[in-house]
Design a protein around this motif. Structure first.
Motif, PDB file in Angstrom:
ATOM      1  N   ALA B  37       0.826  -1.210   0.000  1.00 63.47           N
ATOM      2  CA  ALA B  37       0.000   0.000   0.000  1.00 63.47           C
ATOM      3  C   ALA B  37       0.863   1.264   0.000  1.00 63.47           C
ATOM      4  CB  ALA B  37      -0.930  -0.002   1.213  1.00 63.47           C
ATOM      5  N   ASP B  38       2.100   1.157   0.509  1.00 67.88           N
ATOM      6  CA  ASP B  38       2.983   2.323   0.516  1.00 67.88           C
ATOM      7  C   ASP B  38       3.271   2.827  -0.890  1.00 67.88           C
ATOM      8  OD1 ASP B  38       4.311  -0.286   0.402  1.00 67.88           O
ATOM      9  OD2 ASP B  38       6.139   0.899   0.111  1.00 67.88           O
ATOM     10  N   LYS B  39       3.089   1.959  -1.874  1.00 72.33           N
ATOM     11  CA  LYS B  39       3.373   2.347  -3.252  1.00 72.33           C
ATOM     12  C   LYS B  39       2.301   3.260  -3.831  1.00 72.33           C
ATOM     13  CE  LYS B  39       6.908  -0.600  -4.243  1.00 72.33           C
ATOM     14  NZ  LYS B  39       8.221  -0.224  -4.770  1.00 72.33           N
ATOM     15  N   PHE B  40       1.071   3.148  -3.295  1.00 75.68           N
ATOM     16  CA  PHE B  40      -0.018   3.887  -3.947  1.00 75.68           C
ATOM     17  C   PHE B  40      -0.748   4.871  -3.041  1.00 75.68           C
ATOM     18  CE2 PHE B  40      -1.932  -0.437  -3.093  1.00 75.68           C
ATOM     19  CZ  PHE B  40      -2.801  -0.061  -2.089  1.00 75.68           C
ATOM     20  N   GLU B  41      -0.525   4.775  -1.741  1.00 71.89           N
ATOM     21  CA  GLU B  41      -1.319   5.603  -0.825  1.00 71.89           C
ATOM     22  C   GLU B  41      -1.185   7.108  -1.097  1.00 71.89           C
ATOM     23  OE1 GLU B  41      -1.924   2.890   3.202  1.00 71.89           O
ATOM     24  OE2 GLU B  41      -0.205   4.255   3.016  1.00 71.89           O
ATOM     25  N   ASN B  42       0.057   7.565  -1.148  1.00 71.26           N
ATOM     26  CA  ASN B  42       0.249   9.007  -1.390  1.00 71.26           C
ATOM     27  C   ASN B  42      -0.288   9.426  -2.749  1.00 71.26           C
ATOM     28  OD1 ASN B  42       1.409   9.283   1.070  1.00 71.26           O
ATOM     29  ND2 ASN B  42       3.537   9.230   0.311  1.00 71.26           N
ATOM     30  N   LEU B  43      -0.055   8.567  -3.710  1.00 70.37           N
ATOM     31  CA  LEU B  43      -0.492   8.888  -5.069  1.00 70.37           C
ATOM     32  C   LEU B  43      -2.015   8.976  -5.152  1.00 70.37           C
ATOM     33  CD1 LEU B  43       0.189   9.284  -8.080  1.00 70.37           C
ATOM     34  CD2 LEU B  43       0.138   6.789  -8.327  1.00 70.37           C
ATOM     35  N   ALA B  44      -2.691   8.011  -4.525  1.00 70.55           N
ATOM     36  CA  ALA B  44      -4.156   8.031  -4.546  1.00 70.55           C
ATOM     37  C   ALA B  44      -4.662   9.312  -3.873  1.00 70.55           C
ATOM     38  CB  ALA B  44      -4.710   6.793  -3.843  1.00 70.55           C
ATOM     39  N   LYS B  45      -4.029   9.633  -2.765  1.00 71.57           N
ATOM     40  CA  LYS B  45      -4.428  10.850  -2.049  1.00 71.57           C
ATOM     41  C   LYS B  45      -4.227  12.082  -2.934  1.00 71.57           C
ATOM     42  CE  LYS B  45      -3.772  13.285   2.343  1.00 71.57           C
ATOM     43  NZ  LYS B  45      -3.994  14.538   1.620  1.00 71.57           N
ATOM     44  N   GLU B  46      -3.069  12.136  -3.553  1.00 71.27           N
ATOM     45  CA  GLU B  46      -2.742  13.272  -4.425  1.00 71.27           C
ATOM     46  C   GLU B  46      -3.774  13.437  -5.538  1.00 71.27           C
ATOM     47  OE1 GLU B  46       1.162  12.961  -6.421  1.00 71.27           O
ATOM     48  OE2 GLU B  46       0.147  13.864  -8.148  1.00 71.27           O
ATOM     49  N   ILE B  47      -4.097  12.320  -6.191  1.00 78.89           N
ATOM     50  CA  ILE B  47      -5.062  12.383  -7.302  1.00 78.89           C
ATOM     51  C   ILE B  47      -6.432  12.796  -6.790  1.00 78.89           C
ATOM     52  CG2 ILE B  47      -6.335  10.949  -8.971  1.00 78.89           C
ATOM     53  CD1 ILE B  47      -3.685   9.401  -9.420  1.00 78.89           C
ATOM     54  N   ASN B  48      -6.850  12.211  -5.673  1.00 77.92           N
ATOM     55  CA  ASN B  48      -8.168  12.565  -5.121  1.00 77.92           C
ATOM     56  C   ASN B  48      -8.204  14.026  -4.669  1.00 77.92           C
ATOM     57  OD1 ASN B  48      -9.551  10.054  -5.467  1.00 77.92           O
ATOM     58  ND2 ASN B  48      -8.376   9.199  -3.758  1.00 77.92           N
ATOM     59  N   ASP B  49      -7.097  14.487  -4.086  1.00 74.66           N
ATOM     60  CA  ASP B  49      -7.035  15.876  -3.626  1.00 74.66           C
ATOM     61  C   ASP B  49      -7.162  16.859  -4.781  1.00 74.66           C
ATOM     62  OD1 ASP B  49      -6.767  15.023  -1.086  1.00 74.66           O
ATOM     63  OD2 ASP B  49      -4.646  15.550  -0.848  1.00 74.66           O
ATOM     64  N   GLN B  50      -6.655  16.445  -5.913  1.00 70.57           N
ATOM     65  CA  GLN B  50      -6.641  17.375  -7.056  1.00 70.57           C
ATOM     66  C   GLN B  50      -7.883  17.233  -7.920  1.00 70.57           C
ATOM     67  OE1 GLN B  50      -2.899  17.010  -9.016  1.00 70.57           O
ATOM     68  NE2 GLN B  50      -1.725  17.699  -7.234  1.00 70.57           N
ATOM     69  N   GLY B  51      -8.893  16.569  -7.393  1.00 73.10           N
ATOM     70  CA  GLY B  51     -10.159  16.533  -8.133  1.00 73.10           C
ATOM     71  C   GLY B  51     -10.347  15.296  -8.991  1.00 73.10           C
ATOM     72  N   GLY B  52      -9.321  14.451  -9.039  1.00 69.19           N
ATOM     73  CA  GLY B  52      -9.485  13.186  -9.750  1.00 69.19           C
ATOM     74  C   GLY B  52     -10.071  12.141  -8.829  1.00 69.19           C
ATOM     75  N   LYS B  53     -10.099  10.913  -9.307  1.00 61.24           N
ATOM     76  CA  LYS B  53     -10.590   9.837  -8.457  1.00 61.24           C
ATOM     77  C   LYS B  53      -9.651   8.651  -8.593  1.00 61.24           C
ATOM     78  CE  LYS B  53     -14.665   6.986  -7.522  1.00 61.24           C
ATOM     79  NZ  LYS B  53     -14.207   6.837  -6.142  1.00 61.24           N
ATOM     80  N   ALA B  54      -9.145   8.194  -7.457  1.00 60.38           N
ATOM     81  CA  ALA B  54      -8.229   7.055  -7.485  1.00 60.38           C
ATOM     82  C   ALA B  54      -8.455   6.164  -6.289  1.00 60.38           C
ATOM     83  CB  ALA B  54      -6.777   7.550  -7.483  1.00 60.38           C
ATOM     84  N   ILE B  55      -8.378   4.867  -6.498  1.00 58.04           N
ATOM     85  CA  ILE B  55      -8.358   3.945  -5.368  1.00 58.04           C
ATOM     86  C   ILE B  55      -7.155   3.031  -5.514  1.00 58.04           C
ATOM     87  CG2 ILE B  55     -10.869   3.948  -5.030  1.00 58.04           C
ATOM     88  CD1 ILE B  55     -10.897   1.155  -6.349  1.00 58.04           C
ATOM     89  N   GLY B  56      -6.576   2.691  -4.392  1.00 58.73           N
ATOM     90  CA  GLY B  56      -5.437   1.774  -4.416  1.00 58.73           C
ATOM     91  C   GLY B  56      -5.848   0.425  -3.870  1.00 58.73           C
TER      92      GLY B  56
END
Lengths: 247, 247, 247, 247
Positions: B37-56
């Protein structure tokens, strides 16, 4: 102030050449090269009418003098300008024939256009592309694209002329690509694998369903994508085919 | 009403995977698969924060059960949705070693991820891509991209593991491409030829100048271009390298 | 005095393996490896009856322990001897099937034999080949030949298993070839392009005319030619097909 | 009674051509073609002195009339005879130079010899090879071998001339191979990958150790092996390099 860069398309016909010219004309003035003015007149008019800028110049890519004259006309039309992109869309020697029936003239026709033409065109246009590579305001790296065919990868029986000249064209593109990439010029070879949907073409392609024919506008879109690649992600060889093509 | 299609990126790390996820997230919700999960957690957060939608989702591509569970989670998150694109960005077995010193485990590691992983991921995601191919409101043909390397084309000494599994991955991509193209699925293999500029990576790449390292954002841009190709102009194999790379 | 060198053929069956064994038995004692003794018993008897020397050993090339045991038996049979040549003639995963119907077990079967088998066999036999390379009385450079197929060059639809494992086998051969050539070992990959004329084989090949089927004795003759090449003229990749094969 | 078949070697010099002529002269009368008589006089004398039969004919392979005249002389020397083998050993355009400094004449030199020469020579010799294919007393299938180079597979920077003409030569060989194989003619292209050990050659090769230079006698031995292949096991492409060559 830097003069606006132009784009040259060599081998303009109703198919890929016209589509590429239209696509690049959305961003740059385009120069249309073809042997006969009938190949580019309507297209130039169309582009100019729609707010773009296009000039047509009669030129024979297999003739050094003819190309030199064409590039002098280009320089006159766009004084001091660099080339943002160039597309070599000419090919010769499409002859399907038993090998022992080929004439020397037929065999030579492939060399004349695809190889010597590719060589001469590249020598004439590269100085303009190199100029663009040095222009810090350039939006994209200067791009030289060779339209190729599967005959550049696979040599079939009865196709000695077209295959040998297309293999050679691919090698020419690769050698130029490697030499000029460090100077910032992006050179690519595109394997257009299959029949192209050329408006008004009355040959074996006529009765093929549209989805079996490559859309030249889509080729142009892919060429445009190549042009917009950054120096840190150049594509040098690409294939393009319909979803129904066997490969 | 059709559910909005998603995109799956398998093998998300700080380099190509993250860039591809960010690029496709501009148009689609993205699913990030990685073992930890360490590989995607920050990235998912970043994408969601910027108005996109991501789940890891944590998943091991070399394990069928793990993938099956991951795709069940995807179905729960996007009920009834198709996949607009999928990127297989995993590779294993990067071992540079004298052949006689390779352990069976090391040699197997290439197979596990690059081949079996590619096989299992493709089997799981293809039904969702085929569903998108039947959706007349789909904007672009569904796309499955395999991230490859030059080791898929050229097998060097001391690289038996990485080369053999990368050759195999390329063959896998080509075989799938040919089978599913007539059904409207666009499958491509990308030869990422050279070191990638991965943020924070502390290895031999660290001291290379940026222009010698492929920009993962530029890879993502090219993947996006592949995705937007029409069925009448699919690219199935493409190379990507910096202007300074020898090839 | 140097012990007489032997030759190992892995994957002995009624076709290429038997022909290769017979051809090399004219010059060297041969070791026949196959999973079942029924594959090599008659052949060993035939070679021994005709004045050659052959021993058969049951071995599973995809199993390290099995191979280790086999090579211990070889060492016992030929104490202190080097290997003059080795032929890896095994392949797995010939499955023609829609991709989504492939089981993980089927897909794995290609890896098991063609790749892991090729890896393990090479690791076991290379020390014996290297020993021959150092023997100044050796008549020809030690030779390791991988029997391949066109599926190692071209990946067709429905052939994901066989193609990916054959691509991998070719890469394995090339990587080993490059590493061991400077040490005097000649490694070659042979693309056997087309159906082989296997005695008694009751499948689609049965009704093909003989001239459309590759003669395994002729394959063996070409393998022998590879073996006799000098260090100053190694062939590393070769294709073999009938005059009627399309390529 | 059938006239004894001859063998033609085009492009005889002190290296591969001479070795090939000597090797094939053990079995057939050989015709030596070269532009200047100085290239073949000593060799013809040597072969004739040693009990073989050789004639030399001055010919320019890039000139149709010159070749026609040469084959008329061949017919006079061997009335009614077929050709058992032919080797096209000529290449032109070895120029290493920045692309923009290449003259049209230099670029054309590659085409003239490697392509047009290969085309014209093939057209002249194929009727004699086809005649041999119909001769039921022929010992081996008639064979046409093209000597190629790595430049036929890989196009490097600064090598646009040599690479493009060598790619073309390879395509020419493949197209001819496919057309004439069903008629029993065996056509092969050999990638001679590396410097050849040419006696008396005073260039960069002079100071290379012998083991880094391909032995032309060994090339000839491999060409002979190709010639002896049966119709049920033709090799169409082969590479030849020393054990120390990087590839």
């Amino acid at each position: 102030m830097t003069a606006q860069p132009f784009v040259v398309v060599a081998g303009v016909g109703p198919g890929t050449g016209a589509s590429v010219a239209r696509r690049f004309a959305k961003a740059y003035p385009v120069v249309l090269l073809a042997r006969g003015a009938d190949k580019f007149e309507n297209l130039a008019k169309e582009i100019n009418d729609q707010g773009g800028k296009a000039i047509g110049i009669s030129a024979d890519v297999s003739n050094a003098e003819s190309l030199t004259s064409a590039f002098q006309q280009i320089e006159k039309a766009f004084p001091g300008a660099a080339a943002a992109a160039a597309v070599f869309n000419a090919a010769g020697g499409f002859v399907r024939k038993p090998f022992l029936e080929l004439t020397e003239k037929e065999f030579t026709s492939g060399w004349e256009v695809s190889q010597k033409g590719g060589f001469l065109f590249s020598q004439h246009v590269l100085p303009f592309l190199l100029k663009h590579a040095k222009d810090s305001s350039a939006q994209h790296p200067p791009t030289l694209i060779f339209t190729g065919a599967t005959a550049g990868i696979k040599a079939n029986a009865l196709m000695a002329t077209f295959a040998s000249s297309n293999f050679a064209k691919r090698a020419l593109a690769a050698s130029i690509a490697k030499e000029f990439a460090p100077q910032g010029v992006h050179v690519a070879w595109a394997n257009i694998d299959g029949p192209i949907d050329i408006p008004g073409r009355d040959d074996y392609r006529k009765n093929l369903p549209a989805e079996q024919k490559i859309n030249p506008d889509d080729i142009a879109e892919t060429y445009w994508s190549l042009h917009t690649q950054s120096k840190r992600a150049f594509t040098n060889e690409i294939d393009i085919r319909t979803s129904l093509e066997k490969w």
